[in-house]
Design a protein around this motif. Structure first.
Motif, short mmCIF file in Angstrom:
data_model
loop_
_atom_site.label_atom_id
_atom_site.label_comp_id
_atom_site.label_asym_id
_atom_site.label_seq_id
_atom_site.Cartn_x
_atom_site.Cartn_y
_atom_site.Cartn_z
N GLN A 155 41.65 50.61 35.11
CA GLN A 155 40.39 51.04 34.50
C GLN A 155 39.92 50.03 33.46
N SER A 156 40.86 49.46 32.70
CA SER A 156 40.52 48.42 31.73
C SER A 156 39.93 47.20 32.42
N ALA A 157 40.46 46.86 33.59
CA ALA A 157 39.94 45.72 34.34
C ALA A 157 38.49 45.99 34.76
N PHE A 158 38.20 47.16 35.28
CA PHE A 158 36.83 47.50 35.68
C PHE A 158 35.91 47.55 34.46
N ASP A 159 36.40 48.07 33.36
CA ASP A 159 35.58 48.11 32.13
C ASP A 159 35.25 46.69 31.66
N ALA A 160 36.25 45.80 31.71
CA ALA A 160 36.02 44.41 31.30
C ALA A 160 35.03 43.73 32.25
N LEU A 161 35.16 43.96 33.54
CA LEU A 161 34.22 43.38 34.50
C LEU A 161 32.80 43.90 34.24
N ASN A 162 32.68 45.18 33.92
CA ASN A 162 31.36 45.75 33.61
C ASN A 162 30.77 45.08 32.36
N THR A 163 31.59 44.86 31.35
CA THR A 163 31.12 44.21 30.13
C THR A 163 30.73 42.76 30.41
N LEU A 164 31.54 42.05 31.17
CA LEU A 164 31.21 40.67 31.52
C LEU A 164 29.91 40.58 32.31
N THR A 217 38.53 63.00 51.52
CA THR A 217 39.73 62.22 51.28
C THR A 217 39.84 61.97 49.78
N PRO A 218 40.97 62.31 49.19
CA PRO A 218 41.10 62.10 47.75
C PRO A 218 41.14 60.61 47.41
N VAL A 219 40.48 60.27 46.30
CA VAL A 219 40.47 58.89 45.82
C VAL A 219 41.57 58.78 44.78
N PRO A 220 42.48 57.82 44.96
CA PRO A 220 43.57 57.71 43.98
C PRO A 220 43.00 57.35 42.60
N GLU A 221 43.58 57.94 41.60
CA GLU A 221 43.14 57.66 40.24
C GLU A 221 43.57 56.26 39.84
N LEU A 222 42.77 55.65 38.99
CA LEU A 222 43.10 54.32 38.50
C LEU A 222 44.09 54.42 37.36
N SER A 223 44.98 53.45 37.28
CA SER A 223 45.87 53.38 36.13
C SER A 223 45.03 52.93 34.93
N GLN A 224 45.58 53.03 33.75
CA GLN A 224 44.87 52.61 32.55
C GLN A 224 44.55 51.11 32.63
N GLU A 225 45.47 50.33 33.13
CA GLU A 225 45.28 48.89 33.28
C GLU A 225 44.15 48.58 34.27
N LEU A 229 38.27 39.73 27.25
CA LEU A 229 37.64 40.24 28.47
C LEU A 229 38.20 39.57 29.72
N ALA A 230 38.42 38.26 29.65
CA ALA A 230 38.99 37.55 30.80
C ALA A 230 40.38 38.09 31.13
N LYS A 231 41.21 38.29 30.11
CA LYS A 231 42.56 38.81 30.34
C LYS A 231 42.53 40.20 30.96
N ALA A 232 41.68 41.06 30.46
CA ALA A 232 41.61 42.43 30.97
C ALA A 232 41.02 42.48 32.37
N SER A 233 40.05 41.60 32.67
CA SER A 233 39.30 41.68 33.93
C SER A 233 40.13 41.41 35.17
N VAL A 234 41.28 40.77 35.02
CA VAL A 234 42.08 40.39 36.19
C VAL A 234 43.22 41.38 36.47
N LEU A 235 43.33 42.43 35.69
CA LEU A 235 44.48 43.33 35.78
C LEU A 235 44.43 44.36 36.90
N ALA A 236 43.37 44.39 37.68
CA ALA A 236 43.23 45.41 38.71
C ALA A 236 44.29 45.27 39.81
N GLN A 237 44.57 44.03 40.23
CA GLN A 237 45.48 43.79 41.35
C GLN A 237 46.40 42.62 41.03
N GLU A 238 47.47 42.51 41.81
CA GLU A 238 48.41 41.39 41.66
C GLU A 238 47.89 40.14 42.37
#
Length: 157
Positions: free
Chosen positions: A40-49, A30-38, A107-116
């Motif tokens: 991916q930024s959220a996951f990157d911020a969560l990883n950094t935090l 099953t193909p995994v949908p690609e993440l938008s840039q926003e 980091l806080a601002k970026a970390s919440v951008l994954a979902q609405e």
């Protein structure tokens, strides 16, 4: 002699047929949908935090939808992205004090951008009922399950 040759040929033919079937089935997924840039930024911020908290395991991610060691949950609630930002800023301010305030905010601002919206499963580490007259609890453990279908995010207040 003819019997032995026919047995060897039929066995090798069956083995090749099995290999072809295995190869065909392993290529299907099953193909995994690609993440938008926003996202991916959220996951990157969560990883950094995750690596920036003052104490280990204050904020971390696991595979999506697994049983967490602090289950069963006491309650659950849904919060918006902007509400999570308010809580994330407080969490980061409290638990990432070795990071500058500007970086904390970024980091806080970026970390919440994954979902609405986020579902939060609340696990209270203290026994007894709590009343949330002043808003949502900023204690215990928050589990945000299945973020983008990829991970559970855990915040230990």
């Amino acid at each position: 002699m003819v019997f032995i040759v026919s047995v060897v040929v039929s066995c090798s033919h069956d083995r090749n047929k099995h290999k072809r079937g295995t190869n065909e089935s392993t290529t299907y997924h099953t193909p995994v949908p690609e993440l938008s840039q926003e996202q991916q930024s959220a996951f990157d911020a969560l990883n950094t935090l995750q690596t920036s908290t003052d104490q280990m395991n204050r904020l971390y991610s696991t595979f999506a939808n697994i049983d967490q060691p602090f289950y069963p949950v006491d309650t659950s609630f849904t919060i918006t992205q902007s509400e999570l930002l308010t809580f994330m800023k407080q969490f980061v301010s409290k638990h990432c004090q070795n990071v500058s305030e500007d970086v904390q905010d970024e980091l806080a601002k970026a970390s919440v951008l994954a979902q609405e919206e986020y579902t939060v499963l609340y696990c209270n580490s203290e026994s007894g009922d709590q009343i949330y007259a002043n808003g949502l609890p900023m204690s215990g453990t928050w589990v945000m399950p299945n973020v983008l279908g990829r991970r559970d995010v855990i915040m230990v207040w």
